[in-house]
Design an enzyme around this catalytic site. Sequence first.
Site, PDB file in Angstrom:
ATOM      1  N   ALA A  25       0.756  -1.917   0.146  1.00  0.00           N
ATOM      2  CA  ALA A  25      -0.187   0.003   0.077  1.00  0.00           C
ATOM      3  C   ALA A  25       0.914   1.291  -0.368  1.00  0.00           C
ATOM      4  O   ALA A  25       0.129   2.166  -1.235  1.00  0.00           O
ATOM      5  CB  ALA A  25      -1.213   0.070   1.059  1.00  0.00           C
ATOM      6  N   TYR A  94      -1.085 -13.988   2.139  1.00  0.00           N
ATOM      7  CA  TYR A  94       0.509 -13.232   3.177  1.00  0.00           C
ATOM      8  C   TYR A  94       1.480 -14.102   2.837  1.00  0.00           C
ATOM      9  O   TYR A  94       1.076 -15.079   4.330  1.00  0.00           O
ATOM     10  CB  TYR A  94       0.216 -12.068   4.122  1.00  0.00           C
ATOM     11  N   ARG A  96       4.730 -13.298   4.776  1.00  0.00           N
ATOM     12  CA  ARG A  96       5.371 -11.656   5.517  1.00  0.00           C
ATOM     13  C   ARG A  96       5.774 -12.139   7.230  1.00  0.00           C
ATOM     14  O   ARG A  96       5.558 -10.426   7.704  1.00  0.00           O
ATOM     15  CB  ARG A  96       4.723 -10.468   5.109  1.00  0.00           C
ATOM     16  N   ASP A 244      -5.247   3.114  -2.601  1.00  0.00           N
ATOM     17  CA  ASP A 244      -4.393   3.742  -2.527  1.00  0.00           C
ATOM     18  C   ASP A 244      -4.174   4.923  -4.015  1.00  0.00           C
ATOM     19  O   ASP A 244      -3.545   6.500  -3.347  1.00  0.00           O
ATOM     20  CB  ASP A 244      -2.564   3.138  -2.563  1.00  0.00           C
TER      21      ASP A 244
HETATM   22  O1  KDG Z   1      -4.213  -1.429  -0.929  1.00  0.00           O
HETATM   23  C1  KDG Z   1      -3.000  -2.658  -1.865  1.00  0.00           C
HETATM   24  C2  KDG Z   1      -2.250  -3.197  -0.933  1.00  0.00           C
HETATM   25  O2  KDG Z   1      -3.002  -4.038   0.350  1.00  0.00           O
HETATM   26  C3  KDG Z   1      -1.052  -4.236  -1.747  1.00  0.00           C
HETATM   27  O3  KDG Z   1      -1.064  -3.555  -2.453  1.00  0.00           O
HETATM   28  C4  KDG Z   1       0.053  -5.111  -0.238  1.00  0.00           C
HETATM   29  O4  KDG Z   1       0.248  -3.780   0.923  1.00  0.00           O
HETATM   30  C5  KDG Z   1      -0.626  -4.442   0.553  1.00  0.00           C
HETATM   31  C6  KDG Z   1      -1.643  -5.322   1.557  1.00  0.00           C
HETATM   32  O5  KDG Z   1      -0.995  -5.608   2.825  1.00  0.00           O
HETATM   33  O6  KDG Z   1      -2.788  -6.262   1.253  1.00  0.00           O
END
Ligand code: KDG
Length: 302
Positions: A25, A94, A96, A244
Site C-alpha cells: 500500500a 500473505y 510476511r 491507494d
Molecule cells: O492497497 C493495496 C495493498 O493491499 C496491496 O498492494 C498489498 O499492502 C498490501 C497488503 O498488505 O495488503
Amino acid sequence: MIVFNPSKTGPLRFVPSFERAVGGAELNFAIGITRLDMEARWISCIGDDEFGKVIYNFARGEGVDVSHVSRTPNIPTSIYFKEIGEDGAGKSFYYRKPSPLLELTADCLDESVLDGVDLLHISGVYLAVCEHNIEVALKLVHFAKVKNIPVSFDPNLRLKLWTIEDARAAYEKLYSSVNLLLTGQDEFELLFEGRTVKGVQQQYQIDEIIIKKGEQGASVYTATEQYDRAAFSIRAIDTVGAGDAFDAAYVYGYLNGDDIPERLRLANGAGALVATIKGDNEGLPSLQELKQFIGDEKLIER
Ligand code: KDG
Ligand code: ADP
C-alpha cells in the site's frame, strides 16, 4: 512487497501460474504521487535478497526517493499471492512473518527524514506488520507536528494481519494528529462501530474525512460541509490498489491547492483507472492520462 498476480480468476488452488510484480500500500501510494509529477520519499526496510532488489529497482525506476529504504540480509522480503474474483475483487494470501520491518526501529529515524517534505502519509497496513511500528509512526508524526507538516492516514485495515481490537487501539493513538483520514466505507463502520462521521470528526478534530465507496464513488466531510461524487463507470478487472491510487490523487490535489470537488474528481479517476488493469500499481495514471480519463484533455489514440 512482491505480489504474485494470478494468471486467471477464481480460487487460488486452481490457479497454476502467477506473474511477479510489486505491490504494498505505501509504495503504491508513493508511485501514485510520482506518476502525478510530485516527489515522494518512501521510508521502509526490505530484504537484501533477489525480491528486495526487484522492489528497490522498481521503486527507483518510478522516481521514488529510496534514500530511506534500508535492506537487511537477515529477513526475507515479504510476498503475497493475490486471488481475483470475476468482479475484480481481490483476496490476499500473505507470506510476511517475520517482516524486514522488524529491523526499522524508531531509533533509526531522526527529524531529517522529513526535510523538504510537505505531507506525511501513513498506511495502517504498516502498523499491522510489527508491534514497534506504531512507535515509529508516532515518532514520525511528532516530527511532522514540529515541522508543521500535515498528516494523511489510510487505516487500510487488514484483518488477516491483526485483530480489530489491536487495529483500533493502534489507530486511536494517531487520529488526533491526522489532517486527512482516507478510509473505505465498510472500514469506517468496522472501526467506529456505528458512530457518525461528524461525531468522529469532532472528537479527533480531523480536518477532512474522506470516505471511499468503491463503484459508488466517494464523499468528503469537513467540519461544515459534505461533498459527494459518483465514481466513473468502468469494467473492474482488479480493484486491489484502487484505494491507494485514490489517496495519492486526493493528496496530490490537496497539495496542489485544488478545491475538494476537484480533488474528488481526480481521486475517483485514479481509483477507477487502477481498477481497470491487473496489478496493484500498474494502472496508476500519469497526470496527462488522468486528465484525459476525466475529460479535461483530449485523447488522441493514433
Ligand atoms: O492497497 C493495496 C495493498 O493491499 C496491496 O498492494 C498489498 O499492502 C498490501 C497488503 O498488505 O495488503
Ligand atoms: P479501498 O480499497 O480503500 O477500500 P475502494 O475499493 O473504495 O477503496 O476504491 C477506491 C476508489 O477507487 C473508489 O472510491 C472509486 O473512486 C474507485 N473505484 C474502485 N472500484 C471502482 C469501480 N468498480 N468502479 C469505479 N470506480 C472504482
